[in-house]
Design an enzyme around this catalytic site. Structure first.
Site, mmCIF file in Angstrom:
data_model
loop_
_atom_site.group_PDB
_atom_site.id
_atom_site.type_symbol
_atom_site.label_atom_id
_atom_site.label_comp_id
_atom_site.label_asym_id
_atom_site.label_seq_id
_atom_site.Cartn_x
_atom_site.Cartn_y
_atom_site.Cartn_z
ATOM 1 N N GLY A 48 0.832 -1.193 0.000
ATOM 2 C CA GLY A 48 0.000 0.000 0.000
ATOM 3 C C GLY A 48 0.868 1.244 0.000
ATOM 4 N N GLN A 53 2.832 10.032 1.042
ATOM 5 C CA GLN A 53 4.138 9.357 1.111
ATOM 6 C C GLN A 53 5.031 9.679 -0.079
ATOM 7 O OE1 GLN A 53 2.316 5.304 2.123
ATOM 8 N NE2 GLN A 53 4.238 5.300 3.243
ATOM 9 N N CYS A 95 5.860 0.355 7.487
ATOM 10 C CA CYS A 95 5.447 1.472 6.646
ATOM 11 C C CYS A 95 6.642 1.881 5.795
ATOM 12 C CB CYS A 95 5.007 2.629 7.535
ATOM 13 S SG CYS A 95 4.508 4.080 6.597
ATOM 14 N N LEU A 96 6.403 2.110 4.508
ATOM 15 C CA LEU A 96 7.514 2.476 3.613
ATOM 16 C C LEU A 96 8.145 3.811 4.023
ATOM 17 C CD1 LEU A 96 5.993 1.423 0.150
ATOM 18 C CD2 LEU A 96 7.668 0.177 1.544
ATOM 19 N N HIS A 137 -4.485 1.112 7.356
ATOM 20 C CA HIS A 137 -3.184 1.777 7.442
ATOM 21 C C HIS A 137 -3.122 2.951 6.445
ATOM 22 C CE1 HIS A 137 1.375 1.627 7.871
ATOM 23 N NE2 HIS A 137 1.227 2.328 6.771
ATOM 24 N N GLU A 138 -3.570 2.701 5.202
ATOM 25 C CA GLU A 138 -3.480 3.744 4.175
ATOM 26 C C GLU A 138 -4.466 4.887 4.443
ATOM 27 O OE1 GLU A 138 -0.880 3.673 2.509
ATOM 28 O OE2 GLU A 138 -0.434 1.594 2.983
ATOM 29 N N HIS A 141 -3.020 7.248 6.812
ATOM 30 C CA HIS A 141 -2.062 8.171 6.170
ATOM 31 C C HIS A 141 -2.777 9.424 5.651
ATOM 32 C CE1 HIS A 141 1.941 6.484 6.062
ATOM 33 N NE2 HIS A 141 1.513 5.315 5.662
#
Ligand code: NI
Length: 172
Positions: A48, A53, A95-96, A137-138, A141
């Site tokens: 994701g 991000q 998380c990226l 999670h997304e 963000h």
């Protein structure tokens, strides 16, 4: 085009994103942006990625739990809202934007999202387990919330301190 992924510490990750405007739906710019988001996510081997991000404070996220293996699992969620959450699951999450840190996070086991696709059509997606986790999670963000917020204050502060040290040392 592969974007540079913004890392923890950049304020864009911690502010709520703006809605995608009606006039942007169906545009080649928005379509291209979503494709670049997928490309960026695949190159980082994530499931994701949310627009902030890559430094774009817009309510758009891409998800693919197959990490590029199954085109049917590609999801673009625009201006999404969670309409239903059921049950709970605890599992490791990363998380990226916070590379190198993974922690157990509690999420709803099942989630239903109402969103818009690139053409501005209303869609509803229900996911369980990994997909439910990725969607929650997304969506966080897009509201400026990172998975660190779901940890105990002790764990959160420990990770924050480690990252601050890395930032100071130029290793972040
Ligand atoms: Ni993330």
């Amino acid at each position: 085009m592969v974007y540079k992924i913004v890392k923890y510490g950049d304020p864009v990750l911690e502010k709520p994103c703006d809605a995608v405007e009606d006039t942007e739906f169906g545009s080649s710019e928005l379509r291209e942006f979503a494709e670049d988001m997928f490309e960026t996510m695949y190159s980082a081997k994530g499931v994701g990625l949310a627009a902030p991000q890559v430094g774009v404070s817009k309510r758009l996220t891409v998800i693919d739990c197959s990490v590029g293996e199954d085109p049917e699992q590609k999801l673009v969620l625009i201006n999404p809202e969670i309409t239903l959450k059921e049950g709970s699951q605890v599992g490791e999450e990363g998380c990226l934007s916070i590379p190198g840190f993974r922690e157990d996070v509690e999420r709803a086991k099942k989630a239903t999202i109402r969103a818009w696709n690139l053409d501005g059509e209303s869609i509803e997606v229900t996911g369980e387990d990994l997909l439910a986790r990725a969607m929650q999670h997304e969506l966080d963000h897009l509201n400026g919330i990172l998975f660190l917020s779901h940890l105990s204050p002790l764990k959160r502060d420990l990770i924050r301190r480690k990252i601050k040290k890395m930032i100071k040392a130029g290793e972040w």
